[in-house]
Design an enzyme around this catalytic site. Sequence first.
Site, short mmCIF file in Angstrom:
data_model
loop_
_atom_site.label_atom_id
_atom_site.label_comp_id
_atom_site.label_asym_id
_atom_site.label_seq_id
_atom_site.Cartn_x
_atom_site.Cartn_y
_atom_site.Cartn_z
N CYS A 121 -35.96 -86.46 -8.80
CA CYS A 121 -34.78 -86.15 -9.61
C CYS A 121 -33.84 -87.34 -9.76
O CYS A 121 -33.04 -87.38 -10.69
CB CYS A 121 -34.03 -84.96 -9.03
SG CYS A 121 -35.01 -83.43 -8.99
N HIS A 258 -26.91 -85.17 -12.31
CA HIS A 258 -28.20 -84.49 -12.31
C HIS A 258 -27.95 -82.99 -12.37
O HIS A 258 -27.12 -82.46 -11.63
CB HIS A 258 -28.97 -84.85 -11.04
CG HIS A 258 -30.18 -84.02 -10.81
ND1 HIS A 258 -31.12 -83.78 -11.79
CD2 HIS A 258 -30.61 -83.34 -9.70
CE1 HIS A 258 -32.07 -83.01 -11.31
NE2 HIS A 258 -31.78 -82.73 -10.05
N ASN A 288 -33.24 -77.30 -14.12
CA ASN A 288 -33.41 -78.61 -13.49
C ASN A 288 -34.64 -79.28 -14.11
O ASN A 288 -35.77 -78.86 -13.84
CB ASN A 288 -33.58 -78.42 -11.98
CG ASN A 288 -33.71 -79.73 -11.22
OD1 ASN A 288 -33.95 -80.78 -11.81
ND2 ASN A 288 -33.59 -79.65 -9.91
#
Length: 331
Positions: A121, A258, A288
Amino acid sequence: MTTMAAKGPRRAVAVGIGHYLPERVVPNSEFETMMDTSDEWIRARTGIERRHFAADGETTSQLGIKAAEAALANAGLTADDIDAIVVATSTPDLTFPSVATMIQTGLKMSGGFGFDVQAVCAGFIFALSTANAYIISGQAKRVLVIGAETFSRIMDWDDRTTCVLFGDGAGALILEGQDASGTNADSGILSLDLNSDGQYRDLLFVDGGVSKTQSTGVLKMQGKEVFRHAVEKLAKTAHTALDSVGLHSDDVDWIVPHQANLRIISRTAQKMGVGMDRVIVTVQDHGNTSAASIPLALSVGVSQGKIKKGDVLVAEAIGGGLAWGSAVIRW
């Protein structure tokens, strides 16, 4: 920890942005037919309302190509104006070759080079840092930086705590080397802060791989522990990157985080002393998307007219490794 402020007469300046999302939209209600969960449960814990899943046969490189085409159009450039492609992904089409070389071919880019970066990520921040280094060293004038993922392919559909969190998509940013004063009034990447600590690898990982199992595996996560580390580490890395160029939270126009979980985003902003009215939030629509989430959020923020030329942005992310980092950018 490695901290670096870009110094000298060149900065890597954003000149184009774009994104692509697969056509299939998956609302929370779709999971209610598959497992013991509910739209209310997912929203309350994550802020996610829907996400996009790639179609059968639709690959990470295909998403990246479309995002790259959008960024090139936004910049008024062609593929042959690009010297390098750096792709951040943890879900490549194949073990090798790299997604970047597939995108290079898809764009009909006749020269230059491309490769992938894997920091889960946090991958887009690490890819930004790599592109920045090429530009300020003079090895490249323009670099296409892409975050692209098909995380729907590595979900454990028996684990309701993880499979509802992730989505697929791609975002692309074009950086160009431009003359600068070397002060924090410059446009472009002003500072970067990168970190990793492998002792926490069991908190977020995929239980398969070429060398260990000869299989793809599925994602495993200890959610509460990841949450705890995320809030602490994201606020700290953002402050470190700002401090390194003499900026403070009050100087920040937008945090572009993020997009993992709305609670992590809001708690991190609170620790930084920044109101949610200065945070770009797309997690409700995308879930996500791992390395794609920051460039997706950047692209949406620009297209909505929120992010404007001259704005100071802080982008920060944490992912498996654990790996985490931040970037301070004047748009």
